[in-house]
Scaffold this motif. Structure first.
Motif, PDB file in Angstrom:
ATOM      1  N   GLU A   1     -37.084 122.248 130.366  1.00  0.00           N
ATOM      2  CA  GLU A   1     -36.584 123.375 131.794  1.00  0.00           C
ATOM      3  C   GLU A   1     -36.281 124.178 130.112  1.00  0.00           C
ATOM      4  OE1 GLU A   1     -32.906 124.857 133.572  1.00  0.00           O
ATOM      5  OE2 GLU A   1     -33.736 123.008 134.313  1.00  0.00           O
ATOM      6  N   ASP A   2     -35.472 123.953 129.259  1.00  0.00           N
ATOM      7  CA  ASP A   2     -34.829 124.341 127.990  1.00  0.00           C
ATOM      8  C   ASP A   2     -36.413 124.991 127.185  1.00  0.00           C
ATOM      9  OD1 ASP A   2     -32.922 123.669 128.482  1.00  0.00           O
ATOM     10  OD2 ASP A   2     -32.236 122.387 127.175  1.00  0.00           O
TER      11      ASP A   2
ATOM     12  N   GLN B   1     -34.679 118.224 131.055  1.00  0.00           N
ATOM     13  CA  GLN B   1     -33.529 119.675 130.747  1.00  0.00           C
ATOM     14  C   GLN B   1     -34.679 120.046 130.123  1.00  0.00           C
ATOM     15  OE1 GLN B   1     -30.282 121.007 132.002  1.00  0.00           O
ATOM     16  NE2 GLN B   1     -32.164 121.812 130.855  1.00  0.00           N
TER      17      GLN B   1
END
Length: 90
Positions: A29-30, A26
């Protein structure tokens, strides 16, 4: 031209292991979402059938995969394909 990354779960890519590694995934991805390099990303509707992401360009897709712990931990295999988005020019 857009680029699409398709992920397929490996036998090691159990839900338990995926959730363990997910926070690091994550974070990666962020960074790409915040930089505007990802158009859309997420799993398919049936658990265990993988995921896909649509990137603004091939360089971004390759960089994402290179930094993704799902890949480095051997939880997924991937395919990168260039995609001609007919709406991109409109």
């Amino acid at each position: 031209m857009r680029t699409v990354v398709f992920y397929e779960n490996t036998p090691e890519g159990t839900m338990e292991k995926m959730m363990e590694v997910f926070p690091k995934h994550q974070e990666n991805e962020d960074q790409f979402v915040n930089a505007g390099k990802i158009i859309g990303i997420g799993p398919f509707s049936v658990p265990g059938q993988g995921a896909m992401g649509i990137f603004t360009d091939r360089e971004s897709a390759e960089e994402f995969v290179k930094n993704d712990p799902f890949v480095s931990e051997g939880l997924v295999t991937y395919t990168i394909k260039d995609w001609v988005d007919d709406l991109e020019e409109k």
